[in-house]
Design a protein around this motif. Sequence first.
Motif, PDB file in Angstrom:
ATOM      1  N   ARG A  99      -7.435 -29.055  20.265  1.00  9.82           N
ATOM      2  CA  ARG A  99      -7.288 -29.960  21.399  1.00  9.82           C
ATOM      3  C   ARG A  99      -8.539 -30.840  21.483  1.00  9.82           C
ATOM      4  O   ARG A  99      -9.654 -30.342  21.448  1.00  9.82           O
ATOM      5  N   SER A 122      -3.253 -31.115  20.238  1.00  5.46           N
ATOM      6  CA  SER A 122      -3.044 -32.091  21.312  1.00  5.46           C
ATOM      7  C   SER A 122      -4.251 -33.012  21.431  1.00  5.46           C
ATOM      8  O   SER A 122      -5.393 -32.552  21.419  1.00  5.46           O
ATOM      9  N   MET A 130       3.088 -39.964  28.141  1.00  9.48           N
ATOM     10  CA  MET A 130       3.191 -39.783  26.700  1.00  9.48           C
ATOM     11  C   MET A 130       3.928 -40.971  26.099  1.00  9.48           C
ATOM     12  O   MET A 130       4.708 -41.644  26.789  1.00  9.48           O
ATOM     13  N   LYS A 137       9.315 -41.606  22.209  1.00  2.00           N
ATOM     14  CA  LYS A 137       9.538 -41.006  20.888  1.00  2.00           C
ATOM     15  C   LYS A 137       9.871 -42.050  19.830  1.00  2.00           C
ATOM     16  O   LYS A 137       9.491 -41.920  18.668  1.00  2.00           O
ATOM     17  N   ASN A 148       4.148 -35.196  13.383  1.00  6.35           N
ATOM     18  CA  ASN A 148       5.354 -34.900  14.163  1.00  6.35           C
ATOM     19  C   ASN A 148       5.180 -33.691  15.062  1.00  6.35           C
ATOM     20  O   ASN A 148       5.959 -33.492  15.994  1.00  6.35           O
ATOM     21  N   THR A 149       4.168 -32.868  14.776  1.00  3.96           N
ATOM     22  CA  THR A 149       3.943 -31.661  15.594  1.00  3.96           C
ATOM     23  C   THR A 149       2.888 -31.889  16.674  1.00  3.96           C
ATOM     24  O   THR A 149       2.663 -31.016  17.515  1.00  3.96           O
ATOM     25  N   LYS A 198       0.782 -33.695  19.922  1.00  7.31           N
ATOM     26  CA  LYS A 198       1.065 -34.291  21.226  1.00  7.31           C
ATOM     27  C   LYS A 198      -0.102 -35.188  21.630  1.00  7.31           C
ATOM     28  O   LYS A 198      -1.268 -34.853  21.404  1.00  7.31           O
ATOM     29  N   ALA A 250      -1.326 -37.318  25.139  1.00 14.97           N
ATOM     30  CA  ALA A 250      -1.014 -37.499  26.562  1.00 14.97           C
ATOM     31  C   ALA A 250      -2.205 -38.115  27.290  1.00 14.97           C
ATOM     32  O   ALA A 250      -3.371 -37.872  26.945  1.00 14.97           O
ATOM     33  N   HIS A 290       3.255 -30.545  28.529  1.00 18.05           N
ATOM     34  CA  HIS A 290       2.800 -31.805  27.927  1.00 18.05           C
ATOM     35  C   HIS A 290       1.585 -31.645  27.031  1.00 18.05           C
ATOM     36  O   HIS A 290       1.274 -32.554  26.250  1.00 18.05           O
ATOM     37  N   ASN A 332       0.544 -28.307  25.365  1.00 24.32           N
ATOM     38  CA  ASN A 332       0.691 -27.323  24.281  1.00 24.32           C
ATOM     39  C   ASN A 332       1.988 -27.493  23.504  1.00 24.32           C
ATOM     40  O   ASN A 332       2.947 -28.068  24.012  1.00 24.32           O
TER      41      ASN A 332
END
Length: 434
Positions: A313, A344, A357, A360, A391-392, A394, A396, A432, A434
């Motif tokens: 993170r 993340s 976010m 997509k 693709n994995t 995140k 935010a 949002h 994890n």
Amino acid sequence: MMNKYELMNAHAVKVNGGSGVLISALSQEYSYVLTAAHVIRDAASLEGFQSHEILNHERERINVIQIYFHPDTNVDCAVIKIPYQESINLTMYIGEPPPRTPLMMVGYPDTRSREKSFNNQVKQQTAELVSWIGGEIVISADGGPDKSMIDGFSGAGVYCLDNESFCLIAIEYSMDGAEVEEYFGRVKCNAIRWYKELVEYHSLASIRPSFLECFSNLKDKTFNYDFPGTDLIAHIKEEFGGIIDEILEDKSTKPSLILTKYENNLLFSNEHPSSLLDIRLWISYLEFMAISVLLDDPTNADSIYFSGLETKRRFVFSKSEKNWIGELRNLLELAGNTLDEGGSLIIDNCELNPIVMPPKFQIKEILENIARPRATGSRLKINRVSVEKCNTLKIAHIRALHKRCVIENLDEFYNNNSSEYVEMLRGFYNVHVN
């Protein structure tokens, strides 16, 4: 909230018959005024001199603790130690500004000394860079004002401006040229590096914002949800306050050490390094740490725990007010190059109403083209990014996260017992992050 022009005025001070700039020290005991040495020495040489006078933008007198000069007497700069000033919020740039960057000199010229309103005595003089040689800077004031129009500007701050912010780069100290005929509105300034040398020589606290000394200076500024007048919000803020208290127990977790460790890795790509000293970065970083502790519930919320988050993170910041989605490709590259799968990237900027976010479809479009070089060419950088890993990941926006996870769920909090708030917060943020 002051705009950049109001802030420049608010940090300008009148020093004797000249000018100065309020600046932070890495201390909660004192702050500094940067000025020209001759502003101090000339006043002290006058018959009947009793004490140096420093007035802030509200014409309030500021006490002098001590005055320091550069060890090289040819360098016309001085630092005045003054009582701690909490309201200082000024960033500096150590080094030459980008070419053609607009400049602004802010001080108290003699020509305005008779203005009845003290606010009208300060002047903002636009200028442009002429030369930057060995820490001595020459700028050209627009309109070519003569010496009588510049007198009193000695010690004035010189700022470089962009569309959204400003930063201090130098302090004015004299006209440029041996003869009046040479002046043409050109003035000499000392780069901030001379003041850093002065402070180091006298073993004083570094010229840096005092909030970098400890996160406790920022605690009250965190999690200020934009939703007034509710005890529920105050209770949620208290829950996060308890988590921040855990973080503060480790004295090695402090902003100055994090800054030294990560430096520009705390910023968006191509962000100006001066943003590292922006208080908004460090408020959001403390919130980022608190959210991480909330989600992971570590045994100890210490520096060892936070170091272990580096590939899981990360947090980055920008002072830009533009829609952060415009930086999505750069952010995906950053996340792909620094995070493990499932990691993340939490971001913040100065956008007024950010989204939480990215849509997509935008991520999909970028990933479909991420192996293609840009017009300027960055094939190697892009090819190091694994599309599958991206693709994995995140990404935010932290302030939008607060709105989504707290403000938009107030009814649910209201309908539950306060003892369940921590678990509810963990669940909302977990979706949002994890």
